[in-house]
Design an enzyme around this catalytic site. Sequence first.
Site, mmCIF file in Angstrom:
data_model
loop_
_atom_site.group_PDB
_atom_site.id
_atom_site.type_symbol
_atom_site.label_atom_id
_atom_site.label_comp_id
_atom_site.label_asym_id
_atom_site.label_seq_id
_atom_site.Cartn_x
_atom_site.Cartn_y
_atom_site.Cartn_z
ATOM 1 C CG LEU A 1 -2.370 0.629 0.838
ATOM 2 C CD1 LEU A 1 -3.065 0.463 0.023
ATOM 3 C CD2 LEU A 1 -2.856 0.549 2.181
ATOM 4 C CG HIS A 2 4.499 1.433 -0.475
ATOM 5 N ND1 HIS A 2 4.809 1.852 0.984
ATOM 6 C CD2 HIS A 2 4.584 0.002 0.071
ATOM 7 C CE1 HIS A 2 5.152 1.327 1.960
ATOM 8 N NE2 HIS A 2 4.820 -0.196 1.614
ATOM 9 C CB ALA A 3 3.966 4.959 -4.659
ATOM 10 N N PRO B 1 -1.658 2.989 -4.852
ATOM 11 C CG PRO B 1 -0.822 0.447 -4.520
ATOM 12 C CD PRO B 1 -0.175 2.247 -4.877
#
Length: 85
Positions: A14-16, A18
């Site tokens: 759950l990075h950048a 997303p």
Amino acid sequence: MAERHVTVTAEVGLHARPAATFVQAATKASLDVTIAKGAGSPVNAKSILSVLALDVRRGDVVVIRAEGEGAEELLDQLAGIASAP
């Protein structure tokens, strides 16, 4: 308070991108929404910095909570974003 336990399946966690999509969806709702990594402390799901600080990776379980009218629908949408490959 409604909640969902979701396993993150995206390669990048759950990075950048997303995380931005997740936060944008949470922000559109007038409900209080939190997200926690596992049994950790919940953070404001409408804050990109807070969501990124959780350092959610592929395979991690997050707990998303919302309270108010429409919480179930919002949680379904947010769970779909968090679990998208």
